[in-house]
Design a protein around this motif. Sequence first.
Motif, PDB file in Angstrom:
ATOM      1  N   MET A  29     -16.881 -36.695 -20.148  1.00 52.92           N
ATOM      2  CA  MET A  29     -17.993 -35.956 -20.745  1.00 52.92           C
ATOM      3  C   MET A  29     -17.514 -35.025 -21.866  1.00 52.92           C
ATOM      4  SD  MET A  29     -20.553 -37.137 -19.002  1.00 52.92           S
ATOM      5  CE  MET A  29     -21.895 -36.033 -19.480  1.00 52.92           C
ATOM      6  N   GLN A  30     -16.325 -35.276 -22.378  1.00 49.75           N
ATOM      7  CA  GLN A  30     -15.761 -34.402 -23.395  1.00 49.75           C
ATOM      8  C   GLN A  30     -15.569 -35.137 -24.720  1.00 49.75           C
ATOM      9  OE1 GLN A  30     -12.244 -32.763 -21.346  1.00 49.75           O
ATOM     10  NE2 GLN A  30     -13.279 -30.777 -21.450  1.00 49.75           N
ATOM     11  N   LEU A  31     -15.914 -34.432 -25.784  1.00 50.94           N
ATOM     12  CA  LEU A  31     -15.858 -34.966 -27.133  1.00 50.94           C
ATOM     13  C   LEU A  31     -15.024 -34.028 -27.996  1.00 50.94           C
ATOM     14  CD1 LEU A  31     -17.046 -37.087 -29.193  1.00 50.94           C
ATOM     15  CD2 LEU A  31     -18.855 -35.421 -29.625  1.00 50.94           C
ATOM     16  N   GLN A  32     -14.145 -34.605 -28.802  1.00 50.88           N
ATOM     17  CA  GLN A  32     -13.329 -33.781 -29.686  1.00 50.88           C
ATOM     18  C   GLN A  32     -13.756 -34.006 -31.140  1.00 50.88           C
ATOM     19  OE1 GLN A  32      -8.872 -34.361 -30.646  1.00 50.88           O
ATOM     20  NE2 GLN A  32      -8.882 -32.732 -29.093  1.00 50.88           N
TER      21      GLN A  32
ATOM     22  N   GLU B  19     -11.713 -29.260 -32.145  1.00 54.55           N
ATOM     23  CA  GLU B  19     -12.540 -28.534 -31.187  1.00 54.55           C
ATOM     24  C   GLU B  19     -13.015 -29.499 -30.110  1.00 54.55           C
ATOM     25  OE1 GLU B  19     -14.082 -25.077 -31.411  1.00 54.55           O
ATOM     26  OE2 GLU B  19     -12.154 -24.882 -32.434  1.00 54.55           O
ATOM     27  N   THR B  20     -12.848 -29.120 -28.843  1.00 55.98           N
ATOM     28  CA  THR B  20     -13.284 -29.962 -27.734  1.00 55.98           C
ATOM     29  C   THR B  20     -14.557 -29.405 -27.126  1.00 55.98           C
ATOM     30  OG1 THR B  20     -11.017 -30.657 -27.228  1.00 55.98           O
ATOM     31  CG2 THR B  20     -12.648 -30.938 -25.491  1.00 55.98           C
ATOM     32  N   LEU B  21     -15.562 -30.277 -26.966  1.00 54.49           N
ATOM     33  CA  LEU B  21     -16.870 -29.892 -26.437  1.00 54.49           C
ATOM     34  C   LEU B  21     -17.121 -30.649 -25.140  1.00 54.49           C
ATOM     35  CD1 LEU B  21     -18.837 -30.343 -29.785  1.00 54.49           C
ATOM     36  CD2 LEU B  21     -17.926 -28.195 -28.876  1.00 54.49           C
ATOM     37  N   THR B  22     -17.806 -30.001 -24.204  1.00 48.74           N
ATOM     38  CA  THR B  22     -18.192 -30.643 -22.951  1.00 48.74           C
ATOM     39  C   THR B  22     -19.701 -30.802 -22.921  1.00 48.74           C
ATOM     40  OG1 THR B  22     -16.310 -29.690 -21.760  1.00 48.74           O
ATOM     41  CG2 THR B  22     -18.159 -30.483 -20.436  1.00 48.74           C
ATOM     42  N   LEU B  23     -20.161 -32.042 -22.736  1.00 48.10           N
ATOM     43  CA  LEU B  23     -21.595 -32.319 -22.685  1.00 48.10           C
ATOM     44  C   LEU B  23     -22.100 -32.211 -21.260  1.00 48.10           C
ATOM     45  CD1 LEU B  23     -20.526 -33.817 -25.375  1.00 48.10           C
ATOM     46  CD2 LEU B  23     -22.721 -34.991 -25.253  1.00 48.10           C
ATOM     47  N   ALA B  24     -23.331 -31.777 -21.119  1.00 52.22           N
ATOM     48  CA  ALA B  24     -23.943 -31.635 -19.800  1.00 52.22           C
ATOM     49  C   ALA B  24     -24.203 -33.007 -19.189  1.00 52.22           C
ATOM     50  CB  ALA B  24     -25.243 -30.850 -19.918  1.00 52.22           C
TER      51      ALA B  24
ATOM     52  N   ASP C  14     -28.171 -35.786 -27.625  1.00 51.85           N
ATOM     53  CA  ASP C  14     -27.652 -34.468 -27.992  1.00 51.85           C
ATOM     54  C   ASP C  14     -27.146 -34.499 -29.429  1.00 51.85           C
ATOM     55  OD1 ASP C  14     -28.183 -33.747 -25.400  1.00 51.85           O
ATOM     56  OD2 ASP C  14     -26.079 -33.636 -24.756  1.00 51.85           O
ATOM     57  N   ALA C  15     -27.244 -33.371 -30.092  1.00 50.66           N
ATOM     58  CA  ALA C  15     -26.738 -33.242 -31.458  1.00 50.66           C
ATOM     59  C   ALA C  15     -25.499 -32.359 -31.452  1.00 50.66           C
ATOM     60  CB  ALA C  15     -27.801 -32.650 -32.369  1.00 50.66           C
ATOM     61  N   VAL C  16     -24.461 -32.830 -32.128  1.00 49.44           N
ATOM     62  CA  VAL C  16     -23.248 -32.023 -32.339  1.00 49.44           C
ATOM     63  C   VAL C  16     -23.350 -31.438 -33.736  1.00 49.44           C
ATOM     64  CG1 VAL C  16     -20.738 -32.026 -32.446  1.00 49.44           C
ATOM     65  CG2 VAL C  16     -21.930 -33.497 -30.802  1.00 49.44           C
ATOM     66  N   VAL C  17     -23.272 -30.108 -33.826  1.00 55.42           N
ATOM     67  CA  VAL C  17     -23.550 -29.440 -35.089  1.00 55.42           C
ATOM     68  C   VAL C  17     -22.473 -28.421 -35.423  1.00 55.42           C
ATOM     69  CG1 VAL C  17     -26.036 -29.697 -34.700  1.00 55.42           C
ATOM     70  CG2 VAL C  17     -24.910 -27.541 -34.083  1.00 55.42           C
ATOM     71  N   LEU C  18     -22.435 -28.074 -36.668  1.00 51.89           N
ATOM     72  CA  LEU C  18     -21.675 -26.927 -37.150  1.00 51.89           C
ATOM     73  C   LEU C  18     -22.710 -25.834 -37.387  1.00 51.89           C
ATOM     74  CD1 LEU C  18     -18.757 -26.210 -37.883  1.00 51.89           C
ATOM     75  CD2 LEU C  18     -19.222 -27.003 -40.199  1.00 51.89           C
ATOM     76  N   ARG C  19     -22.612 -24.725 -36.635  1.00 46.19           N
ATOM     77  CA  ARG C  19     -23.691 -23.735 -36.639  1.00 46.19           C
ATOM     78  C   ARG C  19     -23.166 -22.341 -36.994  1.00 46.19           C
ATOM     79  NH1 ARG C  19     -27.882 -22.427 -31.610  1.00 46.19           N
ATOM     80  NH2 ARG C  19     -29.226 -20.984 -32.761  1.00 46.19           N
TER      81      ARG C  19
ATOM     82  N   VAL D 293     -18.549 -25.026 -33.718  1.00 43.28           N
ATOM     83  CA  VAL D 293     -18.996 -26.394 -33.476  1.00 43.28           C
ATOM     84  C   VAL D 293     -19.602 -26.394 -32.081  1.00 43.28           C
ATOM     85  CG1 VAL D 293     -18.316 -28.801 -33.261  1.00 43.28           C
ATOM     86  CG2 VAL D 293     -17.155 -27.331 -34.912  1.00 43.28           C
ATOM     87  N   GLU D 294     -20.826 -26.857 -31.944  1.00 44.43           N
ATOM     88  CA  GLU D 294     -21.480 -26.801 -30.635  1.00 44.43           C
ATOM     89  C   GLU D 294     -22.428 -27.969 -30.438  1.00 44.43           C
ATOM     90  OE1 GLU D 294     -25.197 -23.849 -30.915  1.00 44.43           O
ATOM     91  OE2 GLU D 294     -23.279 -22.828 -31.314  1.00 44.43           O
ATOM     92  N   VAL D 295     -22.894 -28.092 -29.187  1.00 46.60           N
ATOM     93  CA  VAL D 295     -23.838 -29.148 -28.809  1.00 46.60           C
ATOM     94  C   VAL D 295     -25.222 -28.540 -28.659  1.00 46.60           C
ATOM     95  CG1 VAL D 295     -24.458 -30.860 -27.063  1.00 46.60           C
ATOM     96  CG2 VAL D 295     -22.037 -30.456 -27.628  1.00 46.60           C
ATOM     97  N   ILE D 296     -26.211 -29.149 -29.293  1.00 50.86           N
ATOM     98  CA  ILE D 296     -27.616 -28.790 -29.071  1.00 50.86           C
ATOM     99  C   ILE D 296     -28.214 -29.916 -28.244  1.00 50.86           C
ATOM    100  CG2 ILE D 296     -29.856 -28.383 -30.155  1.00 50.86           C
ATOM    101  CD1 ILE D 296     -28.399 -27.144 -32.490  1.00 50.86           C
ATOM    102  N   GLN D 297     -28.607 -29.572 -27.044  1.00 53.38           N
ATOM    103  CA  GLN D 297     -29.031 -30.583 -26.078  1.00 53.38           C
ATOM    104  C   GLN D 297     -30.446 -31.047 -26.374  1.00 53.38           C
ATOM    105  OE1 GLN D 297     -27.684 -29.880 -22.023  1.00 53.38           O
ATOM    106  NE2 GLN D 297     -29.677 -30.539 -21.246  1.00 53.38           N
ATOM    107  N   GLY D 298     -30.649 -32.362 -26.316  1.00 54.97           N
ATOM    108  CA  GLY D 298     -31.976 -32.929 -26.496  1.00 54.97           C
ATOM    109  C   GLY D 298     -32.754 -32.954 -25.197  1.00 54.97           C
ATOM    110  N   ALA D 299     -34.037 -33.231 -25.298  1.00 58.21           N
ATOM    111  CA  ALA D 299     -34.897 -33.271 -24.117  1.00 58.21           C
ATOM    112  C   ALA D 299     -34.866 -34.659 -23.487  1.00 58.21           C
ATOM    113  CB  ALA D 299     -36.322 -32.914 -24.510  1.00 58.21           C
ATOM    114  N   PRO D 300     -34.675 -34.762 -22.164  1.00 54.78           N
ATOM    115  CA  PRO D 300     -34.747 -36.070 -21.506  1.00 54.78           C
ATOM    116  C   PRO D 300     -36.128 -36.690 -21.688  1.00 54.78           C
ATOM    117  CG  PRO D 300     -33.782 -34.407 -20.051  1.00 54.78           C
ATOM    118  CD  PRO D 300     -34.368 -33.679 -21.214  1.00 54.78           C
TER     119      PRO D 300
END
Length: 333
Positions: free
Chosen positions: A53-56, A81-86, A96-101, A117-124
Amino acid sequence: MTVRAAWLLPTGQTREDTRLAPLGAMVPTSELASRDGVIAGGNPLSAAGVGPMQLQIGTGRALVQGTTPQGAYPVAVTSPETLTLADGDAQYGRIDAVVLRVRDGLYDTSEQTAVAVEVIQGAPSATPTAPALPPAALRLWEVTVPAGTSAGTGGITWGSALADRRRYTAAYGGIIPRGWGLNFPGAHDGQYRDTGTSLERWNASAGAWQPYPADTGWIDLPLPTGYQRFSANAYPFQIRKTGTQVHLRGRITCTAGPIPADGQPLPGLTLPAAYRPSQSPTSYAEVLLGCDVTSTYPAGVVRGEISGRGTITAAFQRPISTWLAFGCSWWTD
């Protein structure tokens, strides 16, 4: 710090921050706003799965535009940067969108001064869509998270889940590199962009991107009475203009009798004015045409002429050929 923004911190911007971040006038979108996007070079802000569940996200530089009064923030990611998705929803998938914010407490309600760098979670959803972005956020990647996905179930299949959403920007006057999406207007007459296969120029009066050099594409030419397409397998009689170069293709045949002999233009067949050699009405361009040459050697090549008046002449010594094949080019200037 591995994610840095120039001109964000009220104090403490280092000389290294300033050297690493992209600076200077960038491609405009209006009088005061710039086109945000990634700065091309190598594979900037790349994405790779490094765990279930991790993205670099890799290193790179970008420009993040806030509101018009807010301006644009030059950003550099100097270390991956390593991100962990829910985990996925139990019932539905999501995107989910990976963004530079950028968060700037002077212009938003975050009460922060930070970039990440972060994840903006989408709606199921049964038909999931990517989430809308807050201000001052640049979309880099989208990740499809199927229902029930977690580290315990094997995690995300990164090869099929990742969608590249990086779009690119350039310094003012530069050519915008090809990236995600071509459906955006230019900001000024004469702006250029790369489509991935060719260049386009923004025509402000037409409000459209146009091929550069100007390209008409292949246009069917009508055949007057007495001529027809040689066969269904042959190219139709077509013309194309790219910049000041003209291309003519196709094979035609006379329906009654042979092609006129040397010095006699093909009757009734005149090219449009914009495609003719333009030195003078009496000038001509020399081309080669395929044809019947003799009864014993039925296929050959002869010299042809395209005149400034738009007529076509094949240089036969005697009228023997009933067809002509065109695969030739000339200049209009």
